[in-house]
Design an enzyme around this catalytic site. Structure first.
Site, PDB file in Angstrom:
ATOM      1  N   LYS A  54     -33.323  15.643 -44.628  1.00  0.00           N
ATOM      2  CA  LYS A  54     -33.770  14.212 -45.244  1.00  0.00           C
ATOM      3  C   LYS A  54     -32.727  13.703 -46.117  1.00  0.00           C
ATOM      4  O   LYS A  54     -31.621  14.447 -46.369  1.00  0.00           O
ATOM      5  CB  LYS A  54     -35.013  14.389 -46.190  1.00  0.00           C
ATOM      6  CG  LYS A  54     -34.926  15.266 -47.074  1.00  0.00           C
ATOM      7  CD  LYS A  54     -36.168  15.729 -47.886  1.00  0.00           C
ATOM      8  CE  LYS A  54     -36.038  16.518 -49.006  1.00  0.00           C
ATOM      9  NZ  LYS A  54     -37.287  17.134 -49.529  1.00  0.00           N
ATOM     10  N   ARG A 152     -48.915  15.285 -55.209  1.00  0.00           N
ATOM     11  CA  ARG A 152     -48.039  14.294 -54.806  1.00  0.00           C
ATOM     12  C   ARG A 152     -48.670  13.833 -53.410  1.00  0.00           C
ATOM     13  O   ARG A 152     -49.519  12.846 -53.461  1.00  0.00           O
ATOM     14  CB  ARG A 152     -46.717  15.026 -54.577  1.00  0.00           C
ATOM     15  CG  ARG A 152     -45.454  14.042 -54.989  1.00  0.00           C
ATOM     16  CD  ARG A 152     -44.274  14.983 -55.143  1.00  0.00           C
ATOM     17  NE  ARG A 152     -43.988  15.558 -53.834  1.00  0.00           N
ATOM     18  CZ  ARG A 152     -42.797  16.292 -53.451  1.00  0.00           C
ATOM     19  NH1 ARG A 152     -41.544  16.056 -54.356  1.00  0.00           N
ATOM     20  NH2 ARG A 152     -42.528  17.101 -52.506  1.00  0.00           N
ATOM     21  N   TYR A 274     -13.883   4.343 -72.520  1.00  0.00           N
ATOM     22  CA  TYR A 274     -14.688   3.745 -73.215  1.00  0.00           C
ATOM     23  C   TYR A 274     -15.301   4.282 -74.437  1.00  0.00           C
ATOM     24  O   TYR A 274     -15.821   5.256 -74.553  1.00  0.00           O
ATOM     25  CB  TYR A 274     -15.699   3.132 -72.290  1.00  0.00           C
ATOM     26  CG  TYR A 274     -15.325   2.317 -71.228  1.00  0.00           C
ATOM     27  CD1 TYR A 274     -15.041   0.823 -71.502  1.00  0.00           C
ATOM     28  CD2 TYR A 274     -15.431   2.744 -69.944  1.00  0.00           C
ATOM     29  CE1 TYR A 274     -14.612   0.083 -70.614  1.00  0.00           C
ATOM     30  CE2 TYR A 274     -15.149   1.786 -68.794  1.00  0.00           C
ATOM     31  CZ  TYR A 274     -14.759   0.464 -69.347  1.00  0.00           C
ATOM     32  OH  TYR A 274     -14.460  -0.516 -68.340  1.00  0.00           O
ATOM     33  N   MET A 322     -16.473   3.593 -64.289  1.00  0.00           N
ATOM     34  CA  MET A 322     -17.153   3.435 -62.944  1.00  0.00           C
ATOM     35  C   MET A 322     -16.199   3.957 -61.884  1.00  0.00           C
ATOM     36  O   MET A 322     -16.853   4.622 -61.009  1.00  0.00           O
ATOM     37  CB  MET A 322     -17.090   1.966 -62.738  1.00  0.00           C
ATOM     38  CG  MET A 322     -18.026   1.600 -61.260  1.00  0.00           C
ATOM     39  SD  MET A 322     -17.876  -0.145 -61.062  1.00  0.00           S
ATOM     40  CE  MET A 322     -19.015  -0.877 -62.066  1.00  0.00           C
TER      41      MET A 322
HETATM   42  C1  PLP Z   1     -37.131  18.723 -49.649  1.00  0.00           C
HETATM   43  C2  PLP Z   1     -38.243  19.441 -49.065  1.00  0.00           C
HETATM   44  C3  PLP Z   1     -38.073  20.638 -48.559  1.00  0.00           C
HETATM   45  C4  PLP Z   1     -36.782  21.332 -48.714  1.00  0.00           C
HETATM   46  O1  PLP Z   1     -36.716  21.865 -49.986  1.00  0.00           O
HETATM   47  P1  PLP Z   1     -35.368  22.765 -50.487  1.00  0.00           P
HETATM   48  O2  PLP Z   1     -35.790  23.102 -51.905  1.00  0.00           O
HETATM   49  O3  PLP Z   1     -34.080  21.617 -50.333  1.00  0.00           O
HETATM   50  O4  PLP Z   1     -35.049  23.711 -49.673  1.00  0.00           O
HETATM   51  C5  PLP Z   1     -39.062  21.357 -47.883  1.00  0.00           C
HETATM   52  N1  PLP Z   1     -40.450  20.787 -47.906  1.00  0.00           N
HETATM   53  C6  PLP Z   1     -40.504  19.662 -48.563  1.00  0.00           C
HETATM   54  C7  PLP Z   1     -41.971  19.010 -48.424  1.00  0.00           C
HETATM   55  C8  PLP Z   1     -39.766  18.910 -49.015  1.00  0.00           C
HETATM   56  O5  PLP Z   1     -40.061  17.768 -49.353  1.00  0.00           O
END
Ligand code: PLP
Length: 379
Positions: A54, A152, A274, A322
């Site tokens: 992802k 969630r 800054y 930046m």
């Molecule tokens: C992002 C995610 C993972 C992977 O988790 P990591 O901690 O990056 O290994 C696995 N399962 C779900 C549902 C996730 O959202």
């Protein structure tokens, strides 16, 4: 007077870069290390091991990473959103691709056409998926996500109770896996984690015959109660430490180096950056590089980040701008413009950088900017 330029004149050719000189910040990504990490994780348990890619493979480029993993034998991929899945399908013709955030209403036909597996996160999701699958008189399997503590996504208690009284709610939907997600997998001795293992064991019995998917990266280091038919590591594939507080067993995947743009000498009392948050206490040499918060370096690194020149640490002084950051190189007087400072490298990994920024390596990776010259190490 016009100058005659002979054909093939070197003036018109791109200026070659001497091999030891880099003129822009370079992000190095090592897909071979990702593959090694996947193999190492896969060897840890009996079930299959997916790859979570992802957010464009945690910012490193799914089009680079996913095909390398597929070539190494990875057959299961997870993304978060439909767009990520459609894009991934263009570089992965065969493997199983599941979409964690589910299939939005109206997109069922596209999911089926692209052979994408939705994660069903609610009874409503199940009902919609069943209807679209039945309309086509086809079996398009899905993953059922059950919440064991994250609050969630996934089936909650009330939905599970409904399913207990009305098991038919799942009739007509083929489930490839039931899955759940760990709340605090990186903290092994934690009540939530133990409780989730107990709840997941109950689900395993309740859905006997359906395969299971449970552990993320850190969960794969928690022991047999967290085993499942399909582990879902992400972070550890990219070199992140799945066992914080212990030595990182993963190979580093990312490097980030930037050449020094300018060096100046300042006097005691002079300030840097800054809002003048750093003031020199001695005559100091200040080196500035062209990387800033627009490149994903959090402003919380102010006065905390350590960059490295070879083995020598040089501290960030003042704020993160930046497009720029400045370092006190007084103790490295031989440094010159063009020399490289490592922001992520052998002495300073993504978890170190994250610690200095007060965040997680996950956020560092997924924030890595678009301006870097990205170089993939050949596998
Ligand atoms: C992002 C995610 C993972 C992977 O988790 P990591 O901690 O990056 O290994 C696995 N399962 C779900 C549902 C996730 O959202």
């Amino acid at each position: 007077m016009s100058k005659t330029i002979a054909s093939g004149n070197i003036c018109s050719a791109p200026r070659p870069e001497p091999p030891d000189r880099v003129t822009a910040p370079v992000l190095t990504i090592d897909p071979g290390a990702v593959v090694d990490n996947w193999r190492q994780l896969a060897a840890r348990h009996a079930g299959d091991t997916a790859a979570v890619v992802k957010a464009d493979a945690y910012g490193l480029g799914a089009a680079l990473i996913a095909p390398a993993l597929a070539a190494a034998g990875c057959r299961h991929f997870f993304v978060a959103t439909p767009d990520e899945a459609f894009r991934l399908r263009t570089v992965l013709a065969d493997p199983w691709i599941a979409v964690l955030n589910g299939c939005p209403a109206g997109m069922e036909r596209d999911f089926i056409a692209h052979r994408l597996t939705p994660v069903l996160n609610s009874l409503g999701d199940v009902a919609r998926w069943r209807t679209s699958v039945q309309d086509r008189a086809m079996s398009h399997p899905a993953v059922l996500h059950i919440d064991t503590g994250m609050s969630r996504l996934g089936f909650d208690r009330a939905e599970m109770a409904q399913l207990d009284t009305t098991p038919d709610l799942l009739t007509g939907v083929t489930l490839t896996y039931i899955m759940s997600h760990l709340v605090s997998a990186e903290q092994p001795d934690c009540d939530e984690t133990r409780q989730q293992a107990t709840r997941f064991a109950r689900l395993r019995a309740r859905f006997s015959g359906v395969k299971t998917s449970f552990a993320n990266s850190s969960g794969m280091f928690l022991g047999p109660a967290f085993e499942s038919d399909l582990a879902r590591p992400g972070y550890a594939l990219y070199g992140g430490n799945p066992v914080p507080g212990r030595a990182n067993p993963m190979r580093p995947v990312v490097g980030l180096a930037a050449p020094i743009l300018q060096i100046r000498q300042i006097e005691p009392g002079d300030t840097v950056g800054y809002n003048a948050t750093w003031r020199a206490a001695r005559p100091s040499l200040i080196a500035t590089i062209g990387v800033g918060y627009a490149d994903g370096m959090p402003r919380t690194l102010a006065n905390r980040l350590l960059a490295y020149h070879n083995e020598k640490p040089v501290p960030l002084v003042g704020r993160v701008s930046m497009d720029l950051m400045s370092f006190d190189i007084t103790d490295c007087p031989a440094l010159a413009p063009g020399d490289l400072l490592d922001l992520i490298g052998p002495h300073h990994g993504i978890d170190d950088l994250a610690h200095e920024a007060g965040t997680l390596g996950y956020e560092i990776l997924t924030s890595l900017g678009r301006r870097y010259r990205r170089v993939a190490k050949s596998v």
